[in-house]
Design an enzyme around this catalytic site. Structure first.
Site, PDB file in Angstrom:
ATOM      1  N   ASP A 156       0.844  -1.183   0.000  1.00  0.00           N
ATOM      2  CA  ASP A 156       0.000   0.000   0.000  1.00  0.00           C
ATOM      3  C   ASP A 156       0.887   1.242   0.000  1.00  0.00           C
ATOM      4  O   ASP A 156       2.025   1.187  -0.483  1.00  0.00           O
ATOM      5  CB  ASP A 156      -0.926  -0.040   1.221  1.00  0.00           C
ATOM      6  N   HIS A 161      -3.722   5.963   3.196  1.00  0.00           N
ATOM      7  CA  HIS A 161      -4.448   4.723   2.901  1.00  0.00           C
ATOM      8  C   HIS A 161      -3.848   3.495   3.585  1.00  0.00           C
ATOM      9  O   HIS A 161      -4.559   2.700   4.203  1.00  0.00           O
ATOM     10  CB  HIS A 161      -4.461   4.529   1.389  1.00  0.00           C
ATOM     11  N   SER A 184     -11.417  -1.254  -0.064  1.00  0.00           N
ATOM     12  CA  SER A 184     -10.081  -1.124   0.525  1.00  0.00           C
ATOM     13  C   SER A 184     -10.136  -1.440   2.010  1.00  0.00           C
ATOM     14  O   SER A 184      -9.144  -1.861   2.597  1.00  0.00           O
ATOM     15  CB  SER A 184      -9.543   0.301   0.345  1.00  0.00           C
ATOM     16  N   ASN A 241     -14.330  -0.125  -6.180  1.00  0.00           N
ATOM     17  CA  ASN A 241     -15.549   0.601  -5.829  1.00  0.00           C
ATOM     18  C   ASN A 241     -16.221   1.195  -7.052  1.00  0.00           C
ATOM     19  O   ASN A 241     -15.588   1.939  -7.804  1.00  0.00           O
ATOM     20  CB  ASN A 241     -15.240   1.735  -4.854  1.00  0.00           C
TER      21      ASN A 241
END
Length: 417
Positions: A59, A97, A260, A195
């Protein structure tokens, strides 16, 4: 092709709420973690809390300095050339994130009833930082992902969490080898479906890669989340993806939506199963997660819920038949054999090596004239003259003989009269 996170930018699963602390006191946070009870995690903790399992978070980097992650991050690296060597400096677009993902997965809380508690609060985190959407990185986003997977495998990851997407069904050939490397080393790879609300209208890679455990999202009432999840036939299971709480770098809490966040919930569940069944291979672990999923009244498997909603308590305690999930490596190898072969067959054929010209050999001498041969029939005369003539002669001979015989017979009859 750029890889993205599903934030308000483009990575595999989260639309963040305004980037300010959503709660004045962290004692409020625990009360909002509805998924811990609703999906059986608090019950599963009676069996295991994930101790001894390493989960690599590929990430934007993980801030190991936040209170909830104290002692959780045990290693890391940066594959972008822009972060710190230990992967603990948030970088790139949506730099918060990675910390959000890690806190939801393995947060330790800040007290008995305060702070964010991850679904596998005793699992360990390997932080692999990737610079999404940032120029100046030493590798492309795709190559950073491939390098991150290999590093995670080589450094003992049991699970790899990938809350990211390419927003395409396909993936680069470099990922073939990287994912095979993970599968061949018995690592479970968990990926977010993406998404719809962030522009991922259908599940994208790596969630389309055979052998990956793909996670879709549902809302608070366990119904399909159409904005905070994408749909597709590769979905394995569904997990909550709305009204989730995470920790941002430097501390502070936000609510966020997206797969996520659903992905690390499932990665944490995989960590619990691996801790409870240390001798179970990756296919067996995935089988437990899938086989114990709750259809919740829906027809499954489906492109919305996969095989159903995760049930953490059942996944670590239920009696589950073995051998119903194919080996991840075998699935990906077969896909490569079928699909990459087509690419190879369409490649231009190699050109022959240039050679010096060779002079042709002399023609053989023509046969000399022959007096005898001139009188012998050629194949043409035999075919078109000799054979038909012989047939006619033979037919005439038969007619003549027949006439003679008939004449003699008539004469004998007359003489008897």
């Amino acid at each position: 092709m750029a890889v993205g996170l599903c934030l308000t930018v483009s990575v595999g699963g989260a639309a963040l709420a305004p980037a300010v602390p959503a709660f004045a006191e962290n004692t409020q946070v625990r009360d909002l973690e509805y998924w811990l009870n609703d999906y059986g995690f608090t019950e599963a903790w009676k069996t295991t809390r994930g101790a001894g399992v390493k989960v690599a978070v590929i990430d934007t980097g993980v801030d190991a300095g936040v209170a909830e992650l104290a002692g959780a991050v045990v290693g890391g690296t940066d594959v972008s050339g822009l972060g710190s060597a230990n992967g603990q400096t948030p970088i790139g677009d949506g730099s918060e994130h990675g910390t959000l993902v890690a806190s939801l997965l393995a947060g330790r809380g800040t007290g008995a009833n305060s702070g964010v508690m991850g679904v596998a609060p005793e699992a360990s985190i390997l932080a692999v930082s990737v610079a999404f959407g940032t120029t100046g990185a030493t590798l492309s986003n795709d190559d950073q992902i491939a390098a991150g997977i290999r590093w995670a495998v080589d450094n003992g990851a049991d699970v790899i969490n990938m809350s990211l997407t390419r927003n395409t069904l396909d993936w680069p050939p470099s990922w073939d080898d990287a994912f095979l490397y993970a599968f061949e080393h018995d690592v479970v790879v968990v990926a977010a479906a993406g998404n719809r609300g962030s522009g991922t209208t259908e599940v994208g890679a790596p969630a389309t890669i055979p052998g990956v455990l793909t996670v879709a999202g549902v809302d608070r009432s366990k119904g399909a989340s159409f904005d905070a999840s994408s749909q597709g036939i590769t979905i394995s299971v569904a997990a909550p993806s709305e009204q989730l709480v995470g920790v941002v770098p430097g501390g502070g809490y936000v609510q966020w939506n997206g797969t996520s966040a659903a992905a690390p919930i499932v990665s944490g569940l995989v960590a619990l199963v691996r801790a409870a069944y240390p001798r179970l291979d990756a296919a067996g672990v995935m089988n437990r997660v899938i086989a114990t999923a709750n259809p919740n009244g829906h027809s499954v498997p489906s492109p919305i819920y996969g095989n159903g909603l995760i049930d953490a308590a059942a996944a670590v305690t239920a009696s589950v038949p073995t051998g119903t999930t194919a080996e991840p490596a075998a699935l990906l190898e077969e896909w490569i054999r079928v699909h990459r072969r087509a690419d190879t067959e369409l490649a231009p054929a190699p050109q022959p090596t240039a050679q010096a010209p060779v002079a042709p050999a002399e023609d053989p001498a023509l046969p000399g004239a022959s007096v005898v041969a001139a009188w012998l029939p050629s194949p043409l005369t035999v075919t078109y003259i000799s054979v038909p003539l012989m047939v006619l002669v033979g037919f005439g001979t038969l007619v003549t003989l027949f006439g003679i015989g008939a004449t003699r017979h008539i004469k004998r009859i007359r003489s008897k009269r």
